[in-house]
Structures are given as structure tokens and as C-alpha cells.
Scaffold this active site. Structure first.
Site, short mmCIF file in Angstrom:
data_model
loop_
_atom_site.label_atom_id
_atom_site.label_comp_id
_atom_site.label_asym_id
_atom_site.label_seq_id
_atom_site.Cartn_x
_atom_site.Cartn_y
_atom_site.Cartn_z
N ARG A 69 0.92 -1.52 -0.10
CA ARG A 69 -0.37 -0.13 0.24
C ARG A 69 1.00 0.88 -0.35
NH1 ARG A 69 -2.33 -3.46 2.76
NH2 ARG A 69 -5.06 -3.95 2.96
N HIS A 72 -0.46 3.01 4.64
CA HIS A 72 -0.63 2.34 5.40
C HIS A 72 -0.14 0.62 4.96
CE1 HIS A 72 -3.80 5.05 8.07
NE2 HIS A 72 -3.19 5.87 6.61
N ARG A 109 -9.04 -4.01 9.99
CA ARG A 109 -7.41 -3.84 9.56
C ARG A 109 -7.18 -3.10 10.23
NH1 ARG A 109 -3.54 -1.93 5.71
NH2 ARG A 109 -1.33 -3.12 5.67
N ASN A 145 -8.80 5.94 11.90
CA ASN A 145 -8.05 6.37 12.35
C ASN A 145 -7.82 6.67 13.74
OD1 ASN A 145 -6.18 6.68 9.84
ND2 ASN A 145 -5.50 9.12 9.69
N ARG A 355 -10.83 11.44 -1.49
CA ARG A 355 -10.22 9.95 -0.84
C ARG A 355 -11.92 9.18 -1.48
NH1 ARG A 355 -10.84 9.00 5.55
NH2 ARG A 355 -9.64 6.99 5.11
N TYR A 359 -9.30 6.05 -2.89
CA TYR A 359 -9.28 4.70 -2.34
C TYR A 359 -9.32 3.28 -3.71
CZ TYR A 359 -8.50 5.84 2.07
OH TYR A 359 -7.60 6.33 3.12
N ARG A 366 -3.04 -1.62 -6.97
CA ARG A 366 -1.99 -2.58 -5.88
C ARG A 366 -2.88 -4.31 -6.19
NH1 ARG A 366 -3.06 -4.60 -0.91
NH2 ARG A 366 -5.78 -3.27 -0.98
FE1 HDD Z 1 -6.30 7.33 3.18
C1 HDD Z 1 -5.46 3.84 3.41
C2 HDD Z 1 -7.12 6.09 6.91
C3 HDD Z 1 -6.75 10.35 3.83
C4 HDD Z 1 -5.83 7.48 0.09
N1 HDD Z 1 -6.01 5.25 4.57
C5 HDD Z 1 -5.73 3.42 4.43
C6 HDD Z 1 -5.96 3.47 5.39
C7 HDD Z 1 -6.53 3.65 6.45
C8 HDD Z 1 -6.55 5.33 6.04
C9 HDD Z 1 -6.73 3.47 7.51
C10 HDD Z 1 -5.52 1.47 5.45
C11 HDD Z 1 -6.52 1.25 4.64
C12 HDD Z 1 -6.48 -0.77 5.04
O1 HDD Z 1 -6.07 -0.97 6.13
O2 HDD Z 1 -5.96 -1.70 3.94
N2 HDD Z 1 -6.74 7.96 4.64
C13 HDD Z 1 -7.07 7.21 6.16
C14 HDD Z 1 -7.86 8.74 7.14
C15 HDD Z 1 -7.65 9.76 5.90
C16 HDD Z 1 -6.96 9.60 5.39
C17 HDD Z 1 -8.07 8.24 8.50
C18 HDD Z 1 -8.33 11.63 6.38
C19 HDD Z 1 -9.34 11.49 7.57
N3 HDD Z 1 -6.06 8.40 2.44
C20 HDD Z 1 -6.58 10.20 3.03
C21 HDD Z 1 -6.38 11.41 1.45
C22 HDD Z 1 -6.28 9.96 0.45
C23 HDD Z 1 -5.75 8.92 0.73
C24 HDD Z 1 -6.16 12.56 2.11
C25 HDD Z 1 -5.88 10.66 -1.12
C26 HDD Z 1 -6.02 11.80 -1.51
N4 HDD Z 1 -5.26 5.96 2.44
C27 HDD Z 1 -5.48 6.17 1.33
C28 HDD Z 1 -4.91 5.14 -0.19
C29 HDD Z 1 -5.07 4.27 0.51
C30 HDD Z 1 -5.53 4.63 2.06
C31 HDD Z 1 -3.41 5.79 -1.38
C32 HDD Z 1 -3.92 3.55 0.00
C33 HDD Z 1 -3.77 1.92 0.30
C34 HDD Z 1 -5.55 2.02 0.29
O3 HDD Z 1 -5.54 3.25 -0.20
O4 HDD Z 1 -6.04 0.86 0.32
O5 HDD Z 1 -5.68 5.46 -1.15
#
Ligand code: HDD
Length: 696
Positions: A69, A72, A109, A145, A355, A359, A366
Site C-alpha cells: 500500500r 498504511h 485492518r 484512524n 479519498r 481508494y 496494488r
Molecule cells: Fe487514506 C489507505 C485512513 C486520508 C489515500 N487510509 C488508508 C488506510 C486507512 C486510511 C486506515 C488503510 C486501509 C487498509 O487497511 O487497507 N486516510 C485515512 C484517513 C484519512 C485518510 C482516516 C483522513 C481522514 N487517504 C487519505 C487521503 C487520501 C488517502 C486524503 C488520498 C487523497 N489511503 C489512501 C490510499 C490508501 C489509503 C492511497 C493506500 C492503500 C489503500 O488506500 O487502499 O488510497
């Protein structure tokens, strides 16, 4: 369709494969005769291309890795269920909230954010708390989170904050750490990150366990009932075990002693039947009350203090099963904030809106294409029918020839659902405006809640924040970055904070320019404050390390063990060698761990029973003395009986220091065990003012 707590488990069972009692075959199902030698010409000759078993085995191995990822990457998962306490029909039509007897299966997770897949669990970092609910109306993902705010207000800044926090691009250092120049450079230039910064520098970023931290949906969402009425909502997860943290020195050491500390803790407790439990909490805000709040509900750098809008506890999440296979489940699970069910909807929070795209998009690289929803862990339990076609690794075999809509060849199927039939209808929010790249005035308040957070902490918690910032900025090489954080960020948060940090860094103390809001304190934010309702006679799942050598007082050990176990804790007997140690009654006791393989950082408390012979050995044992002194330094409960109090003296520890329970007459005397348990229940005794005099 009816779903219960085990429905996902039953669905996954169809894809599980167990080799017990079976012959080894190739991927094509051909029985294998020999998997130890490749096919060659003569016993010392070259290998033949014809060896299909060799080629297949190596090819499969060569491609075992997928991209981790992008954030995370390091995580741990568990199965469980969610059950509401009562019907929430007045608030939402979402099926999972209607019936208190209904259990909806979930996969959760937990994760750290910045580190790679193999990085240590105890980094100073935000923890992910992502929940996938397999509801009868499809999957709902609450991707949260353990911190209720975020660094940035608009998703377009996400690549910037993550690039800044991740290892620096030229040399890929440091791993799983924010203590470096690029992170703090960004922070110093991004005032909107001030509030989140306070949380990340606080004890919240060092959880004792995934089982002992809160979770937050962060954004404001909407709940919609069957009359179409929308209310704003913030989601909370409240851990049944309370919120507890490690200390920073402990975290750093655990990173080497047991980099899997949180993963192991979660796994082992589920195996032991200590199922982690969290209550779902809702903060409900009526649309008409939004203006009165005076807080921009679309700004993810803000909270709504619990004192302003109470958290209503509406159900429980129980994690009761470990995954069968890490990769298949924990690694391949794909969460997405856009996965919502009827009755739950988005707001215009620009972070959430972004978001919702990210996602879905990230899984393409991935998980290798658009069919990732067909991976068993991601498949909804609700039936899936649509005209989506093909793509890499398609599993479903679509029948029929009408793969378009409208059609008559397929009898018009699959057909639409009206809202009354469960069709997802987006809330018809009225919007009007000009296209522009801008943020409203209400998003410009960056410091009032950062200060509120700091000022809501107890004295020790404030000291931890200061120490954390001094550690992090101490690692920053560029002096101008350190100075900018102090002058441009901390000076606007709190006078005491900026003074102490500036002095600690040898920088001039800037003139404070503190910006205060209407609400300047929210006691509910303090972990220490939360403890006020905690039970003093229960220590569920707490680990007590027991130091012994031959001749320990057998009665003290058994009396203390009985009391600790009755209170829900567990004793781990540690001696120089594995095998057994002999007690004062001549009876052997099993050693659980040798001193070589464990350390005080892996325990919540230390107990040393009396017994002159045992104590004499321990006193001369540098490892045992280090164990006690380190536990003291980390503010843990220490219990000693009879001669064992000599170890305190030898270690420079005062027997009257907070959290030390010593009884010269033994474990059965004068409520020793009750006092020791109370001391463990306190979790940490921060007020050990002399602790820095003790080496560790
Ligand atoms: Fe995120 C993963 C939580 C903002 C883009 N995020 C990811 C995961 C968590 C969060 C718990 C892990 C999920 C898993 O276990 O597979 N993220 C947050 C929280 C945010 C946040 C609570 C703000 C309130 N995230 C955020 C933003 C973006 C992302 C603003 C993009 C614009 N996040 C991602 C991602 C991930 C991710 C790149 C990486 C792997 C996945 O999504 O599946 O898309």
C-alpha cells in the site's frame, strides 16, 4: 437474504484450501513425484527446460510480491461482527442499524501509516482503523484512524504530506519515522497541520495495543432515515479496555526486541479468547444546529468536542477470529471510503471527496486490475449483478448476451431498484456556486484547536508532547526548519509549549501569538482524564513479568498469580534458563521465557517474589536489575515481596515512589495483591520525578 455474524466466514470457506491428507500436485492438478531435485541430465548435469514442475514452482515464487500500500503498508487484520444496541431507524435506514439482534460480519485492518510492510509496529505514527461491514445491502467501509483529525483539509495535498513524511527520496531514510527534515519542513509551512501535529506528538501516537486505542471516521458524514431526513454524524470507536499508551523509549526498544509487538498482541489475544471490543459512538448534529456550532464541519482538521455534542454509544464491534492467511485476507483487503450503503452518505468535506476517488484508484496497481472486488475477502455478501465486463483476472462467468442497459434480450435484467426497493439514492443536497480553486473563510482557523488539544492534556501528557517535539526536531538537520516550526507554528499554539521547545532546542523564545477559540479545553481528549472511570480491581489482558531464580518464595508466587489471573491479567515467569526453577517449597515451576529472549518492555508490570536465595542471584544479575530499572523508568507497576525489596535499593529505586508496591511480609500480607493490581490498573505512573536518575 439473511446475514449473520458467521456469513462471511462461510463464504470464505468455499475458497479455503487445506493440504491435510492430500497429495502434492502442480497448479494443473498433476501429482508431483519429487520436489527436491530439478530434472537434469545425469546426477551432475544441466537442468532441462522440460522440467515443468521446476519452472512453475520458480515462476510462482518469483511473482509472490505485490506492491505494498502506498500508505498504511504495515497492518494487521481480524474478523468479527458488529451489533447495534437498539434500532437506529430514527437516524438511518441502513439495514445493519435496524435490529439489535442482528450481527453483521466485519473485517478490520489496523495499520501504521508511514512505514513499509516490514517496519516496526511501535513507530510514532497515526494508526489506521479500517472496518469493512459486509451488510445485506452491500459493503460499507468506515476507513478511519485512531486520531480524529487529519494533517490537511483538501485531498489534493495528500501526495505532498505523504511524500514529506515517507523516507526521503534520495536515500530512502528514515524508515517509519517523522523525525526528519522533509516532514518538519512541510509542517512548518502548513499551518493547517498544527492540530494533527499535536495529536501525533502526543501519547495517542504510541498505543499500547490496537485493542486499547480509539478509532474515528474523521470526516462528517450524513445519516439518512427512511423519511429522507439527513443529519450530520461523526463516527467514533471506543475501546472496551480503555485507551492506553506506551512511552517513547519503550517504543524504540520494542522496535528491535519485537517489531511485531502490536500484530502479536492482537493475534495472541484473539487466540486466547480475549476478543477486542469497541463501542460505536455517534455524534449527531442536526442540520439546523450547524451554524450554532461555530466549527466548520467540513474541515477534517477540526473535531467537535464531546462536551459540545455528546457521543452516543450505539453498538459494539467484536473481533473474534484471526485471518486464516495473511496475504489472502489482510494484504488483499481493499477498503474504500466511497463504499457506503443506503442510509449513509457523504458530505462535501474536500478531503473525503478526494479519498472517494483515491481508494478505488489505488487498488488498480496494488491488486492488479479492476477485478479486485472478486478477491474473496473483498466480495460483498450481498449479491452482485451488473454489466461490468472482463479485465485481468475476472472470476465471475457472466451468463447471457445482454451486457448493456437498457436491453430487451435479457428481459431488461439486471434492473434498477427504486429508493423504496433499496436503490442507493444520493442525498439531494442543494449546491450552487462558481468553479474555483479556493477554500472558504471558515477553513482558515488553524491554531485554536491545536491549542485546545494541548491545554486539555494533563501535565505529564503535556511533557510527553514537548519531549516528542524535542526528539523530532532534534533529528532535523536544518536549523532554519527547526526555527520555522517554533516561530510559525508552535508560537501560535501555546505559550508554555513554545517556550519549552525553544529552550530545549537552544533557540530564542519567540513572542507568542497564541490564537484561542471559544472552547479552550476539552477534558475528554486526555487519556489521563479518561481513566477516571476505569476499574481499579481489574487488569484484563495485562502482562506481568515475574523474575525468579531457585529459592523464590513459592507462596508469594502462587498467591500473586492467583490474584493477577482473577483480575484478568497474566503472569509470565522469567528466569535465566528455560526449563524449571525450584521454589522455597522444593517444587519446580515452569519457566515461560528465558531472560535472553525477553525484556521488560514487553510487559505492563514486574513482580519479584521474595526468597533470600532467589533475590541474592537476581541482585548480581545485570539483566534482572536492568529489567527492574527499565520498568521503573517506563513508569510501570512494580511489586516486590519480602527480600525482593532489596532489589529496589540496589537499583536506586525508592520503595515509596508512585506505583511501587512492596511488602516485607509477603504476598498474603496487608492487601499486597490488591494494591499491586490497583497499581497495574493505573497503567503508567507518570509522576516518578526521579525516574531519569535510574539507568535503562
Ligand atoms: Fe487514506 C489507505 C485512513 C486520508 C489515500 N487510509 C488508508 C488506510 C486507512 C486510511 C486506515 C488503510 C486501509 C487498509 O487497511 O487497507 N486516510 C485515512 C484517513 C484519512 C485518510 C482516516 C483522513 C481522514 N487517504 C487519505 C487521503 C487520501 C488517502 C486524503 C488520498 C487523497 N489511503 C489512501 C490510499 C490508501 C489509503 C492511497 C493506500 C492503500 C489503500 O488506500 O487502499 O488510497
Amino acid at each position: 437474504m439473511s446475514i449473520d455474524a458467521r456469513s462471511k466466514d462461510e463464504a470464505l470457506a468455499r475458497d479455503r484450501s487445506n493440504p491435510t491428507g492430500h497429495r502434492m500436485t502442480s497448479d494443473q492438478g498433476i501429482p508431483i513425484e519429487n520436489t527436491d531435485n530439478s530434472l537434469r541430465v545425469g546426477a551432475r548435469g544441466p537442468t532441462l527446460l522440460e522440467d515443468f514442475h521446476f519452472r512453475e514452482k520458480i515462476m510462482r515464487f518469483d511473482h509472490e510480491r505485490i506492491p505494498e500500500r502506498v500508505v498504511h503498508a504495515r497492518g494487521s487484520g481480524a474478523h468479527g461482527y458488529f451489533q447495534p444496541y437498539e434500532s437506529l431507524a430514527d437516524l438511518t435506514k441502513a439495514n445493519l442499524f435496524q435490529d439489535p439482534s442482528k450481527k453483521t460480519p466485519v473485517f478490520v485492518r489496523f495499520s501504521t501509516v508511514a512505514g513499509s510492510r516490514g517496519s516496526m509496529d511501535t513507530a510514532r505514527d497515526v494508526r489506521g482503523f479500517a472496518v469493512k461491514f459486509y451488510t445485506e445491502e452491500g459493503n460499507w467501509d468506515l476507513v478511519g484512524n485512531n486520531i480524529p483529525v487529519f494533517f490537511i483539509q483538501d485531498a489534493i495535498k495528500f501526495p505532498d504530506i505523504i511524500h514529506a513524511a515517507k523516507p526521503e527520496p534520495h536515500h530512502e531514510m528514515p524508515q517509519a519515522a517523522s523525525a526528519h527534515d522533509s516532514f518538519w519542513d512541510f509542517i512548518s509551512l502548513m499551518p493547517e497541520s498544527a492540530h494533527m501535529l499535536m495529536w501525533v506528538m502526543s501519547d495517542r501516537a504510541l498505543p499500547r495495543s490496537y485493542r486499547m486505542m480509539e478509532g474515528f471516521g474523521v470526516h462528517t458524514f450524513r445519516l439518512i432515515n427512511d423519511k429522507g431526513v439527513s443529519r450530520f454524524v461523526k463516527f467514533h470507536w471506543k475501546p472496551k479496555l480503555g485507551v492506553h499508551s506506551l512511552v517513547w523509549d519503550e517504543c524504540q526498544k520494542l522496535g528491535g526486541k519485537d517489531p511485531d509487538y502490536h500484530r502479536r498482541d492482537l493475534w495472541e489475544n484473539i487466540e486466547k479468547g480475549n476478543f477486542p471490543e469497541y463501542e460505536l459512538g455517534l455524534q449527531i448534529i442536526e442540520e439546523k444546529d450547524v451554524a450554532k456550532l461555530g466549527i466548520e464541519i467540513l474541515d477534517s482538521t477540526k473535531i467537535i468536542p464531546e462536551e459540545l455534542v455528546p457521543v452516543r454509544r450505539v453498538g459494539k464491534l467484536v473481533l473474534d477470529r484471526n485471518p486464516t492467511n495473511f496475504f489472502a485476507e489482510t494484504e488483499q483487503v481493499a477498503f474504500c471510503t466511497a463504499n457506503v450503503v443506503p442510509g449513509i452518505d457523504f458530505t462535501d468535506d474536500p478531503l473525503l471527496q478526494g479519498r472517494n476517488f483515491s481508494y478505488l484508484d489505488t487498488q488498480l496497481s496494488r491488486l492488479g486490475g479492476p477485478n479486485f472486488v472478486e478477491i474473496p475477502i473483498n466480495r460483498p455478501l450481498a449479491p452482485v449483478h451488473n454489466n461490468q465486463q472482463d479485465g485481468f483476472k475476472r472470476h465471475t462467468i457472466l451468463e447471457g448476451r445482454a451486457n448493456y442497459f437498457p436491453n430487451s434480450l435479457g428481459g431488461g435484467c439486471p434492473f434498477m431498484s427504486s429508493a423504496a426497493e433499496g436503490g442507493y439514492r444520493h442525498f439531494p443536497e442543494k449546491v450552487d456556486g462558481e468553479k474555483l480553486r479556493a477554500r472558504g473563510e471558515s477553513f482558515q482557523d488553524h491554531f485554536t484547536q491545536a491549542g485546545m488539544f494541548y491545554r486539555s492534556m494533563s501535565k505529564p501528557e503535556q511533557e510527553h508532547i514537548i519531549a516528542a517535539i524535542l526528539f523530532e526536531l532534534g533529528k532535523v538537520e536544518r536549523k532554519e526548519v527547526r526555527a520555522r516550526v517554533v516561530e510559525q507554528i508552535l508560537a501560535k499554539i501555546d505559550e508554555e509549549l513554545v517556550t519549552q521547545v525553544a529552550e530545549g532546542l537552544g533557540l530564542p523564545v519567540p513572542k507568542p501569538a497564541v490564537e484561542k477559540g471559544k472552547i479552550d479545553k476539552s477534558p475528554a481528549l486526555s487519556i489521563e482524564y479518561m481513566k477516571k472511570d476505569a476499574k481499579k480491581d481489574a487488569i484484563p489482558t495485562r502482562l506481568v513479568g515475574v523474575l525468579v531464580a531457585d529459592g523464590f518464595d513459592a507462596e508469594d508466587l502462587s498467591a500473586t498469580r492467583a490474584a493477577i489471573e482473577k483480575a484478568g491479567g497474566q503472569m509470565v515467569v522469567i528466569a535465566k534458563r528455560l526449563g524449571t526453577v525450584k521454589g522455597s517449597d522444593g517444587q519446580p515451576v515452569m519457566v515461560d521465557k528465558s531472560a535472553l529472549t525477553t525484556a521488560s518492555v514487553e510487559y505492563d508490570a514486574v513482580f519479584v517474589p521474595g526468597g533470600a536465595a532467589s533475590v541474592a542471584v537476581l541482585k548480581k544479575d545485570a539483566d534482572a536489575m536492568h529489567f527492574i530499572q527499565e520498568a521503573y523508568r517506563h513508569c510501570k507497576a512494580i511489586g516486590v515481596t519480602r527480600e525482593a525489596s532489596e532489589l529496589l535499593d540496589a537499583g536506586g529505586i525508592s520503595s515509596s515512589a508512585p506505583g511501587i508496591v512492596a511488602d516485607a511480609k509477603g504476598a498474603r500480607h496487608h492487601h499486597f495483591t490488591a494494591k499491586f493490581i490497583e497499581s497495574i490498573a493505573e497503567h503508567r505512573h507518570w509522576m516518578r520525578l526521579d525516574r531519569n536518575n535510574v539507568p535503562a
